[in-house]
Structure formats: structure tokens, C-alpha cells
Design a protein around this motif. Structure first.
Motif, mmCIF file in Angstrom:
data_model
loop_
_atom_site.group_PDB
_atom_site.id
_atom_site.type_symbol
_atom_site.label_atom_id
_atom_site.label_comp_id
_atom_site.label_asym_id
_atom_site.label_seq_id
_atom_site.Cartn_x
_atom_site.Cartn_y
_atom_site.Cartn_z
ATOM 1 N N TYR A 154 0.773 -1.141 0.064
ATOM 2 C CA TYR A 154 0.270 0.110 0.306
ATOM 3 C C TYR A 154 1.016 1.682 -0.070
ATOM 4 O O TYR A 154 0.894 2.119 -0.109
ATOM 5 C CB TYR A 154 -1.018 -0.156 0.962
ATOM 6 C CG TYR A 154 -1.865 -1.452 1.144
ATOM 7 C CD1 TYR A 154 -2.649 -1.360 0.264
ATOM 8 C CD2 TYR A 154 -1.404 -2.606 2.383
ATOM 9 C CE1 TYR A 154 -3.613 -2.224 -0.052
ATOM 10 C CE2 TYR A 154 -2.834 -3.012 1.933
ATOM 11 C CZ TYR A 154 -3.293 -3.651 0.903
ATOM 12 O OH TYR A 154 -4.078 -4.843 0.920
ATOM 13 N N VAL A 155 2.087 1.352 0.733
ATOM 14 C CA VAL A 155 3.020 2.246 0.683
ATOM 15 C C VAL A 155 4.253 1.456 -0.510
ATOM 16 O O VAL A 155 4.476 0.341 0.215
ATOM 17 C CB VAL A 155 3.297 3.366 2.107
ATOM 18 C CG1 VAL A 155 2.274 3.791 2.453
ATOM 19 C CG2 VAL A 155 4.116 2.054 3.106
ATOM 20 N N PRO A 156 5.091 2.387 -0.273
ATOM 21 C CA PRO A 156 6.629 1.605 -0.987
ATOM 22 C C PRO A 156 7.407 1.060 -0.237
ATOM 23 O O PRO A 156 7.368 1.687 0.832
ATOM 24 C CB PRO A 156 7.609 3.678 -1.785
ATOM 25 C CG PRO A 156 5.959 4.227 -2.200
ATOM 26 C CD PRO A 156 4.953 3.972 -0.973
ATOM 27 N N ASP A 157 7.762 0.399 -0.739
ATOM 28 C CA ASP A 157 8.799 -0.849 0.248
ATOM 29 C C ASP A 157 10.305 0.238 0.829
ATOM 30 O O ASP A 157 11.007 0.388 -0.030
ATOM 31 C CB ASP A 157 9.437 -2.253 -0.776
ATOM 32 C CG ASP A 157 8.325 -2.881 -1.233
ATOM 33 O OD1 ASP A 157 7.187 -2.929 -0.942
ATOM 34 O OD2 ASP A 157 8.787 -3.999 -2.199
ATOM 35 N N ASN A 158 9.628 -0.169 2.188
ATOM 36 C CA ASN A 158 11.577 0.217 3.524
ATOM 37 C C ASN A 158 11.412 -1.328 4.170
ATOM 38 O O ASN A 158 10.694 -2.100 4.317
ATOM 39 C CB ASN A 158 10.581 1.992 3.511
ATOM 40 C CG ASN A 158 9.479 1.787 4.187
ATOM 41 O OD1 ASN A 158 9.677 0.763 5.071
ATOM 42 N ND2 ASN A 158 9.221 3.109 4.324
ATOM 43 N N GLU A 159 12.362 -0.467 5.131
ATOM 44 C CA GLU A 159 12.372 -1.934 6.329
ATOM 45 C C GLU A 159 11.187 -1.860 6.837
ATOM 46 O O GLU A 159 10.306 -3.043 6.902
ATOM 47 C CB GLU A 159 13.450 -1.631 7.131
ATOM 48 C CG GLU A 159 15.147 -1.580 6.289
ATOM 49 C CD GLU A 159 15.276 -3.204 6.323
ATOM 50 O OE1 GLU A 159 14.706 -3.600 6.613
ATOM 51 O OE2 GLU A 159 16.063 -3.152 5.839
ATOM 52 N N LEU A 160 10.585 -0.880 7.037
ATOM 53 C CA LEU A 160 9.081 -0.428 7.989
ATOM 54 C C LEU A 160 7.585 -1.865 7.143
ATOM 55 O O LEU A 160 6.944 -1.905 7.656
ATOM 56 C CB LEU A 160 8.597 0.123 8.596
ATOM 57 C CG LEU A 160 7.574 1.403 9.280
ATOM 58 C CD1 LEU A 160 8.015 -0.196 10.413
ATOM 59 C CD2 LEU A 160 7.419 2.894 9.802
ATOM 60 N N SER A 161 8.202 -0.733 6.471
ATOM 61 C CA SER A 161 6.221 -1.165 4.961
ATOM 62 C C SER A 161 6.727 -3.023 4.924
ATOM 63 O O SER A 161 5.830 -3.533 4.857
ATOM 64 C CB SER A 161 5.774 -0.815 4.210
ATOM 65 O OG SER A 161 7.093 -0.511 2.636
ATOM 66 N N VAL A 162 8.213 -3.358 4.640
ATOM 67 C CA VAL A 162 8.204 -5.019 4.617
ATOM 68 C C VAL A 162 7.663 -5.616 5.642
ATOM 69 O O VAL A 162 7.364 -6.472 5.604
ATOM 70 C CB VAL A 162 9.678 -5.122 3.617
ATOM 71 C CG1 VAL A 162 9.265 -6.492 3.875
ATOM 72 C CG2 VAL A 162 9.282 -4.863 2.456
ATOM 73 N N MET A 163 7.856 -4.943 6.601
ATOM 74 C CA MET A 163 8.136 -5.804 7.980
ATOM 75 C C MET A 163 6.429 -6.036 8.421
ATOM 76 O O MET A 163 6.365 -6.993 8.783
ATOM 77 C CB MET A 163 9.161 -4.861 8.933
ATOM 78 C CG MET A 163 9.021 -6.113 10.725
ATOM 79 S SD MET A 163 9.001 -7.752 10.278
ATOM 80 C CE MET A 163 11.070 -7.599 10.068
#
Length: 270
Positions: free
Chosen positions: A16-25
Motif C-alpha cells: 500500500y506504500v513503497p517498500d522500505n524496512e518498515l513497510s516490508v516488515m
């Protein structure tokens, strides 16, 4: 590990938002715990950057309609839902025209932190907890990821401590490198006050909450801390260790390790 009910309160979830460490986790952890036969519920803000048609979000009328008073103003709570088909994970979204609507995430079009980010975090936290009550669902573990969820531990342990839905829940906070650039304003403490979250228990914190102060608030009311990245804020990690709170140190398989970590937070059965 005995089957648990785990509530995930995420700042960001991919895709729903771009991939980063927080969104992927935010996606991987609930998926992993669910695949290990635990029951989950997952929440995130309905950021204005989210394409509702592409994400197939729709409003849940029976859960919407409540007003939450933040800074002496009524703000309607809107609940939407969608599913990440590839992960088989359902996501509930907390929405409000004033705090989310067509706005970006924590920063505006000029790359500046929104001045009401603190109010947005409070609305999100209370919105999640009120919705879980409406669902008549009782989590064993409440896992918070991202600064947007940082006031949840305080509310669970004070304002909602006698609610049957949360009375026995263990609260876990994940530490990430992501941070806010500016403080949350001099009215954040006033906005934070709610039921048993009184001015007295907030006296020990700085009047101007910044990212570090917000992190300390989350840690103080958490039962466990997860180091979700190898390089997290050293001050908050040291603060957690000084509090003698159980910590899951960074591991490449942190999502899998969380299952056993949750179990350590509960008394061993005799």
C-alpha cells in the motif's frame, strides 16, 4: 507456542506504500505469524497516498461512524478494509478526512513534517483500539511498528487497561531507524490526555515531544522490545536495556523469531 491472537498496529504496510524496512516488515511479520497458525488482525493508517481503487479498499459501515475528540474537536472515525492476496492478510485502515484524506504520509509536499503528526498518531491509536473493541476480539499480543503507533502502549496500559479486550494483553514495540525530523508541538501532551492517561503520568516527559521522547513513551509502557533492524536508534535501544525490558535482538529472521519472543512474555504454565 500455544495459539495466540496477535494484533499488529503498523505505520506502513507494503504494497500500500513503497517498500522500505518498515513497510516490508509490516507485511511479512503478520503473514509469518498467521502462517504459523496464530490468529491476527492488522491495522494501518489510510494515508492519502494510497490508491483505494487499486488497493480495493472499501468502507466497513458497521465499524465506522464513531467520533473521537482530539484537541477539543470531533473527528469522525472511518474504517476501511482490503486484503493482500499474495499474503492472504486482511488489513484494516483507519481513515479521517482531517488527518489523512488527500494528505501525504508524515511529510508534506515540501518534505516537512506535518505539524499535527502528534494528533494524527493519537487519532490512529484510539481509532484502532476502539475498532478492536467493536470487533469483540481479544488479542494476547499487541505489536506496534513505527512512530505512528507509539502512543498505543500508553493507552493500552492506562486509558484502556480495564477494557476486557486489552486487560491481559502483552504489548511489544519494534524499533526501526525511521524517525521524525521535528517535534510534535507544545500541545501534544494536552491532546494525549485521555481517561487514565492523566497529566500526572506525563509529567516526567518533555513538554515538546520529539522522536526520542515518543520512543521512550512507547518503551515505558511496553512488555517487550524488538530490534527490527541492525542499526536502530542507539539511544532508544540503550534506554530499553536500562529499563530491563525483554529485548529481541536483531536477527536476519526477525519475523520468525517474534513467535518465540511472544511466548517468553507470558508466565510459564505449571
Amino acid at each position: 507456542m500455544a495459539k495466540k491472537k496477535v494484533l499488529f498496529i503498523n505505520q506502513e504496510i507494503s504494497p500500500y506504500v513503497p517498500d522500505n524496512e518498515l513497510s516490508v516488515m509490516g507485511r511479512v511479520l503478520p503473514q509469518t505469524i498467521q502462517e504459523r497458525n496464530h490468529e491476527i488482525r492488522t491495522f494501518m493508517p489510510k494515508w492519502g497516498t494510497i490508491n483505494e481503487r487499486r488497493g480495493q479498499l472499501h468502507e466497513v459501515i458497521r465499524l465506522s461512524g464513531m467520533n473521537l475528540i482530539i484537541n477539543d474537536t470531533d473527528h469522525p472515525l472511518i474504517i476501511k478494509v482490503a486484503s493482500i492476496q499474495s499474503a492472504k492478510v486482511q488489513v484494516y485502515f483507519i481513515d479521517n478526512d482531517d488527518y489523512f484524506g488527500k494528505r501525504l504520509m508524515e511529510k508534506d509536499e515540501q518534505g516537512e513534517d506535518y505539524p499535527d503528526n502528534g494528533e494524527r498518531a493519537i487519532f490512529f491509536a484510539r481509532g484502532v483500539l476502539e475498532t478492536v473493541k467493536k470487533l469483540r476480539w481479544v488479542p494476547d499480543v499487541i505489536h506496534c511498528q513505527g512512530w505512528m503507533s507509539a502512543v498505543v502502549p500508553l493507552y493500552v496500559k492506562t486509558a484502556y487497561h480495564d477494557e476486557p479486550s486489552f486487560a491481559d494483553a502483552k504489548v511489544v514495540t519494534s524499533l526501526f531507524t525511521q524517525k521524525l525530523d521535528k517535534n510534535l508541538g507544545d500541545n501534544f501532551k494536552k491532546c494525549l490526555e485521555f481517561r487514565d492517561a492523566t497529566p500526572e503520568i506525563l509529567k516526567g516527559y518533555n513538554d515538546n515531544f520529539d522522536f526520542i521522547e515518543l520512543g521512550k513513551l512507547a518503551i515505558d509502557y511496553s512488555d517487550g522490545i524488538v530490534q527490527s533492524e541492525q542499526l536502530v536508534n542507539e539511544e532508544l535501544l540503550a534506554y530499553s536495556k536500562a529499563k530491563n525490558i525483554p529485548i529481541l535482538n536483531y536477527t536476519a529472521n526477525v519475523a520468525e523469531a517474534c513467535e518465540d519472543f511472544y511466548e517468553t512474555l507470558f508466565p510459564a504454565e505449571e
